[in-house]
Design a protein around this motif. Structure first.
Motif, PDB file in Angstrom:
ATOM      1  N   ASN A 171      -2.510 -19.167   4.958  1.00 15.51           N
ATOM      2  CA  ASN A 171      -3.111 -17.911   5.412  1.00 15.51           C
ATOM      3  C   ASN A 171      -2.059 -16.962   5.982  1.00 15.51           C
ATOM      4  N   GLU A 174      -0.181 -15.506   3.052  1.00 18.85           N
ATOM      5  CA  GLU A 174      -0.963 -14.505   2.332  1.00 18.85           C
ATOM      6  C   GLU A 174      -0.961 -13.170   3.071  1.00 18.85           C
ATOM      7  N   ARG A 175      -1.126 -13.228   4.395  1.00 22.89           N
ATOM      8  CA  ARG A 175      -1.096 -11.988   5.178  1.00 22.89           C
ATOM      9  C   ARG A 175       0.243 -11.274   5.011  1.00 22.89           C
ATOM     10  N   LEU A 178       0.479  -9.653   1.438  1.00 24.97           N
ATOM     11  CA  LEU A 178      -0.302  -8.422   1.316  1.00 24.97           C
ATOM     12  C   LEU A 178       0.338  -7.287   2.117  1.00 24.97           C
ATOM     13  N   PHE A 211      -7.555  -4.304  -0.917  1.00 23.97           N
ATOM     14  CA  PHE A 211      -7.331  -5.747  -0.854  1.00 23.97           C
ATOM     15  C   PHE A 211      -8.666  -6.485  -0.903  1.00 23.97           C
ATOM     16  N   ARG A 212      -8.618  -7.676  -1.471  1.00 22.47           N
ATOM     17  CA  ARG A 212      -9.765  -8.602  -1.496  1.00 22.47           C
ATOM     18  C   ARG A 212     -11.034  -7.905  -1.981  1.00 22.47           C
ATOM     19  N   ASP A 231      -7.151 -10.281  -4.975  1.00 19.00           N
ATOM     20  CA  ASP A 231      -6.378 -10.010  -3.764  1.00 19.00           C
ATOM     21  C   ASP A 231      -5.961  -8.548  -3.640  1.00 19.00           C
ATOM     22  N   GLU A 249      -3.164 -11.198  -8.206  1.00 17.49           N
ATOM     23  CA  GLU A 249      -3.470 -12.393  -7.428  1.00 17.49           C
ATOM     24  C   GLU A 249      -2.202 -12.801  -6.682  1.00 17.49           C
ATOM     25  N   LYS A 251       0.022 -15.333  -4.753  1.00 12.07           N
ATOM     26  CA  LYS A 251       0.076 -16.793  -4.693  1.00 12.07           C
ATOM     27  C   LYS A 251       1.394 -17.234  -4.069  1.00 12.07           C
TER      28      LYS A 251
END
Length: 320
Positions: A171, A174-175, A178, A211-212, A231, A249, A251
């Protein structure tokens, strides 16, 4: 036109650079991400101890009132109990335990008598296996000190965080990914649109990104519609109104095993998007970490291209 998928002669060098990039990030930031989560988790454990009178009052009524304490109580035993082990030991419904842990609730419409019986079984297992070395006051019946409570909460928090250490790191990564994409886009004049705006990816304006975002698709057979979470969705600055955004995406991976186990997921997602939106849909990966030639070759064969995080400027080659 492919950007990286058709250049296997560059893969070995990119893989090495990506692994170094990930490892440098991990050594610098992962410990702090873990510590931050442990601090919050310790506070949650202390709250659970307060709700259960420091584990001296684990009753069906308490579990019904505070169902979210169950995963904490599992880590307060010796040895700590996995969810399925608790279900087996107590002989209770998996639906009950999963609702308590995943949705922090008692399953609706559960019969009162059955609920009381199953919660009592859980209470008895937790009380019987409670770790007396951590919660030393359980044997003596004395009131624990604040220091003892905090120490015990920290130990249980460590157990909880150890069980979810991979998601904590994932997590945090990922933050960071982004945030890096957002900075790169905003430096080039793009505007961010929050996901709470009921945004449709087909109606995005040129020069915007989100995002998302959920992309609706109809499954084969046309009987069921689902949403595919994406994403990053980017509408290029120079795109026409009928041109679809670029879907990305993000990853990351800290080892080679898991990406290869899950590499089919991207191929399935790509196939579903093409079935619904045609061959012009563009779906790529944003990679950081351990992605070997086997993984890259599989994705390339499925028509999926990618951008390496250590070479984020490749986004420009996709018309961004």
């Amino acid at each position: 036109m492919s950007v990286n998928a058709d250049k296997p002669h560059l893969w070995k060098s990119d893989i090495a650079q990506s692994v170094d990039f990930y490892n440098n990030w991990f050594m610098q930031f992962a410990p702090q991400a873990y510590r931050d989560t442990r601090l919050v988790t310790t506070q949650q454990v202390e709250s659970a101890l307060q709700q259960t009178a420091n584990l001296t009052n684990i009753t069906p009524g308490i579990l019904q009132q505070y169902p979210s304490v169950l995963p904490i109580l599992r880590m307060a035993t010796a040895p700590p109990i996995a969810r399925d082990r608790l279900i087996g030991l107590a002989g209770v419904s998996s639906n009950l335990v999963k609702n308590m842990e995943e949705k922090q609730r008692i399953p609706p419409k559960t019969e009162r008598a059955i609920l009381d019986t199953e919660l009592r079984k859980i209470s008895q297992i937790i009380a019987r296996l409670a770790d007396k070395d951590i919660f030393s006051w359980l044997d003596t019946g004395r009131q624990p000190t604040d220091t003892e409570i905090h120490r015990a909460a920290t130990i249980v928090a460590d157990r909880l965080c150890g069980a979810i250490s991979d998601p904590i790191i994932r997590n945090a990564q990922e933050r960071r990914q982004l945030a890096m994409i957002r900075q790169w886009l905003e430096e080039r004049g793009y505007s961010y649109i929050g996901g709470g705006t009921r945004l449709s990816f087909e109606r995005m304006q040129p020069g915007t990104f989100s995002f998302r975002l959920n992309i609706p698709i109809v499954l084969q057979g046309g009987t069921k519609q689902i949403n595919i979470p994406i994403d990053v969705v980017i509408k290029p600055l120079q795109s026409s109104s009928d041109e679809l955004p670029l879907l990305i995406e993000a990853k990351s991976a800290g080892d080679y095993t898991n990406p290869n186990k899950r590499r089919k997921e991207e191929a399935v997602k790509m196939a579903q998007l093409r079935n619904n939106y045609g061959e012009n849909i563009r779906f790529i990966l944003f990679l950081c970490g351990y992605f070997d030639s086997g993984y890259l070759g599989y994705e390339a064969a499925e028509g999926i291209d990618w951008v390496w995080e250590h070479r984020i400027e490749d986004l420009a080659v996709f018309g961004i």
